[in-house]
Write a protein that holds these residues in place. Structure first.
Motif, mmCIF file in Angstrom:
data_model
loop_
_atom_site.group_PDB
_atom_site.id
_atom_site.type_symbol
_atom_site.label_atom_id
_atom_site.label_comp_id
_atom_site.label_asym_id
_atom_site.label_seq_id
_atom_site.Cartn_x
_atom_site.Cartn_y
_atom_site.Cartn_z
ATOM 1 N N GLU A 189 -12.297 -7.864 -4.014
ATOM 2 C CA GLU A 189 -10.965 -7.276 -3.941
ATOM 3 C C GLU A 189 -9.949 -8.371 -4.253
ATOM 4 O OE1 GLU A 189 -10.910 -4.083 -0.499
ATOM 5 O OE2 GLU A 189 -11.943 -5.911 0.119
ATOM 6 N N ILE A 219 -5.927 -9.210 -4.383
ATOM 7 C CA ILE A 219 -4.591 -8.768 -3.974
ATOM 8 C C ILE A 219 -3.583 -9.613 -4.736
ATOM 9 C CG2 ILE A 219 -2.986 -8.440 -2.062
ATOM 10 C CD1 ILE A 219 -5.516 -8.391 -0.228
ATOM 11 N N SER A 244 -5.345 -11.131 -12.280
ATOM 12 C CA SER A 244 -5.652 -9.705 -12.135
ATOM 13 C C SER A 244 -6.072 -9.118 -13.478
ATOM 14 C CB SER A 244 -4.483 -8.930 -11.537
ATOM 15 O OG SER A 244 -3.382 -8.905 -12.409
ATOM 16 N N ARG A 287 -11.875 -4.022 -6.896
ATOM 17 C CA ARG A 287 -10.574 -3.384 -6.654
ATOM 18 C C ARG A 287 -9.479 -4.422 -6.861
ATOM 19 N NH1 ARG A 287 -12.714 -1.377 -1.212
ATOM 20 N NH2 ARG A 287 -13.999 0.375 -1.821
ATOM 21 N N TYR A 292 -5.437 -4.804 -6.083
ATOM 22 C CA TYR A 292 -4.267 -4.256 -5.403
ATOM 23 C C TYR A 292 -3.031 -5.037 -5.808
ATOM 24 C CZ TYR A 292 -7.883 -2.506 -2.182
ATOM 25 O OH TYR A 292 -8.989 -1.914 -1.627
ATOM 26 N N VAL A 293 -1.899 -4.363 -5.843
ATOM 27 C CA VAL A 293 -0.623 -5.015 -6.114
ATOM 28 C C VAL A 293 0.232 -4.892 -4.858
ATOM 29 C CG1 VAL A 293 1.432 -5.039 -7.566
ATOM 30 C CG2 VAL A 293 -0.787 -4.447 -8.571
ATOM 31 N N LYS A 324 3.112 -2.271 -3.958
ATOM 32 C CA LYS A 324 2.825 -1.017 -4.647
ATOM 33 C C LYS A 324 1.647 -0.308 -3.974
ATOM 34 C CE LYS A 324 1.476 0.818 -9.139
ATOM 35 N NZ LYS A 324 1.076 0.490 -10.501
ATOM 36 N N ASP A 325 0.561 -1.034 -3.778
ATOM 37 C CA ASP A 325 -0.625 -0.480 -3.117
ATOM 38 C C ASP A 325 -0.568 -0.816 -1.630
ATOM 39 O OD1 ASP A 325 -1.829 0.390 -5.582
ATOM 40 O OD2 ASP A 325 -2.266 -1.714 -5.972
ATOM 41 N N THR A 326 -1.110 0.071 -0.815
ATOM 42 C CA THR A 326 -1.085 -0.161 0.633
ATOM 43 C C THR A 326 -2.463 -0.106 1.278
ATOM 44 O OG1 THR A 326 -0.673 2.188 1.030
ATOM 45 C CG2 THR A 326 1.259 0.753 0.849
ATOM 46 N N GLU A 327 -3.502 0.236 0.510
ATOM 47 C CA GLU A 327 -4.837 0.411 1.077
ATOM 48 C C GLU A 327 -5.366 -0.857 1.740
ATOM 49 O OE1 GLU A 327 -4.340 1.022 -2.325
ATOM 50 O OE2 GLU A 327 -4.003 3.163 -2.132
ATOM 51 N N TYR A 328 -4.990 -2.007 1.227
ATOM 52 C CA TYR A 328 -5.518 -3.272 1.746
ATOM 53 C C TYR A 328 -4.873 -3.681 3.066
ATOM 54 C CZ TYR A 328 -1.276 -5.554 0.131
ATOM 55 O OH TYR A 328 0.037 -5.913 -0.042
#
Length: 85
Positions: free
Chosen positions: A7, A9, A19, A35, A37-38, A41-45
């Motif tokens: 992953e 980030i 990235s 994966r 993540y930005v 922008k992304d919140t899953e992490y």
């Protein structure tokens, strides 16, 4: 066995090349779940790693790559891919 996981980030604009590199090489390593993540922008992490102020590459949800460089990232992918065989 769970697939190896990488992953990334992206927390700063200066690491965009990392990235992009990860997105480029990921298809060559189908055994490695990848994966990107930005931050902002992304919140899953966030639930796993909390707020991040610098870009980082997390290996198998537990280890952080200490040095961000293209050779180190490629070596990580190769090592994880070989661990599946």
């Amino acid at each position: 066995m769970k697939h190896p996981c990488v992953e990334f980030i992206l927390a700063c604009a200066c690491c965009t090349s990392f990235s992009d590199f990860i997105k480029e090489i990921a298809p060559k390593f189908p055994n490695v779940e990848t994966r990107v993540y930005v931050a902002g922008k992304d919140t899953e992490y966030l639930a796993k790693y909390g707020t991040v102020t610098s870009s980082m590459l997390v290996i198998n949800e537990s280890e952080v790559l200490p040095e961000l460089s293209k050779p180190a990232i490629l070596k990580t992918f190769q090592k994880l891919n070989d661990s599946v065989k």
